[in-house]
Design a protein around this motif. Structure first.
Motif, PDB file in Angstrom:
ATOM      1  N   THR A 164      15.610 -14.632  17.305  1.00 41.01           N
ATOM      2  CA  THR A 164      14.410 -14.059  17.909  1.00 41.01           C
ATOM      3  C   THR A 164      14.440 -12.542  17.813  1.00 41.01           C
ATOM      4  O   THR A 164      15.513 -11.923  17.699  1.00 41.01           O
ATOM      5  N   ASP A 189      13.744 -10.690  20.299  1.00 39.08           N
ATOM      6  CA  ASP A 189      14.402 -10.256  21.542  1.00 39.08           C
ATOM      7  C   ASP A 189      15.907 -10.128  21.335  1.00 39.08           C
ATOM      8  O   ASP A 189      16.518  -9.130  21.713  1.00 39.08           O
ATOM      9  N   ILE A 235      12.852 -17.929  30.557  1.00 34.09           N
ATOM     10  CA  ILE A 235      14.056 -17.966  29.722  1.00 34.09           C
ATOM     11  C   ILE A 235      13.924 -19.054  28.663  1.00 34.09           C
ATOM     12  O   ILE A 235      14.262 -18.858  27.492  1.00 34.09           O
ATOM     13  N   GLU A 243      11.522 -17.938  25.950  1.00 27.47           N
ATOM     14  CA  GLU A 243      11.863 -16.659  25.315  1.00 27.47           C
ATOM     15  C   GLU A 243      11.919 -16.785  23.799  1.00 27.47           C
ATOM     16  O   GLU A 243      12.456 -17.750  23.261  1.00 27.47           O
TER      17      GLU A 243
END
Length: 289
Positions: free
Chosen positions: A91, A93, A231, A234
């Motif tokens: 990801t 992130d 979460i 995410e």
């Protein structure tokens, strides 16, 4: 039984690329790759950035021990990312988390890929909640305990009467002891498709973790609506109420379960949009582009 010597097995062979995963494995392998195959390009596949997952777990559990574990893994993952020719994160992130530590690293985002399976049976032909996961992985154990201890009780008698199917190996004894008429433990399943075609909702109340959660993408690829946490969602860019129902408080999570479980319209919206999301973003055809 003889001891397998990996270095001996690899010596004398030629590799253009060495793809290595998981911090401890990669930390052991990287020096050997550099020594034995200096021309090979070394790629560190993080799978997920573990120090982030461990930091989050330490915060949820208020554990200094896990916090120290997170710091040890941070040092290893940073060293590996800086030394690899390329590092993969699933990801954007995770890429940002790791790049903040390994500032000279060459980090690319390589997401999970899910083949679309179609929806299967319609709303009325399904029943029950489904959680799939390896229970040797601590985030999964925590998620199910939170579901049983705090979330489902807030759904009232009606919620407690819905059957919960738990699929995955490594079930701890304390969880196995909670088996009941409505809490069904299936253990490890070689083929999970029957569960996705029979259950009405996938629940993923993950309170800590990292990377892109395979159970979320897999559920959407089967057209099964997902109720999860921030979460759990995410890395996907999912919108609450469109591709999934997302909440991080027990009461809101319980309400989302009941909302999607009993509303055919909501179920259909989430199912349609989940399938469309996978096709547009994480399908094999998108990976080839």
């Amino acid at each position: 039984v003889g001891v397998f010597d990996l270095e001996t097995a690899l010596r004398g062979r030629h590799f253009d690329i060495a793809l290595i995963s998981y911090p401890h494995v990669a930390d052991y392998m990287m020096p050997m790759i550099r020594r034995e195959f200096p021309e090979a390009k070394a790629i560190f596949d993080t799978v997920d950035v573990q120090f982030i997952r461990l930091r989050r777990e330490a915060e949820v559990k208020d554990s200094r021990l896990i916090g120290r574990e997170a710091e040890k893994i941070r040092l290893i993952e940073t060293r590996l990312a800086n030394s690899a020719d390329q590092t993969w994160c699933v990801t954007a992130d995770d890429r940002e988390f790791l790049l903040a530590e390994a500032r000279s690293a060459n980090i690319k985002v390589v997401p999970n890929i899910h083949a679309g399976h179609g929806r299967g049976p319609v709303f009325e032909e399904r029943s029950g909640l489904l959680f799939i996961g390896n229970f040797e992985h601590r985030p999964n154990v925590d998620a199910v305990n939170w579901l049983l201890d705090e979330i489902l009780p807030l759904a009232g008698d009606e919620g407690r009467q819905i059957k919960l199917h738990l699929v995955g190996g490594g079930v701890p004894a304390a969880m196995a002891a909670r088996r009941s008429e409505n809490i069904i433990l299936h253990g490890f399943a070689e083929n999970v498709e029957p569960f996705y075609t029979e259950c009405r909702l996938v629940v993923a109340p993950l309170r800590f973790g990292g990377g892109m959660k395979g159970k979320i993408g897999e559920a959407m690829s089967f057209g099964v609506p997902v109720v999860t946490t921030p979460i759990g969602a995410e890395g996907f860019g999912l919108i609450d109420g469109r591709e999934a129902l997302i909440a991080d408080a027990a009461a809101a999570f319980a309400a989302n379960i009941m909302r999607a479980y009993h509303s055919k319209e909501m179920w259909q919206t989430l199912s349609d949009n989940g399938l469309a999301y996978i096709d547009a973003n994480l399908s094999p055809k998108m990976a080839e582009m």
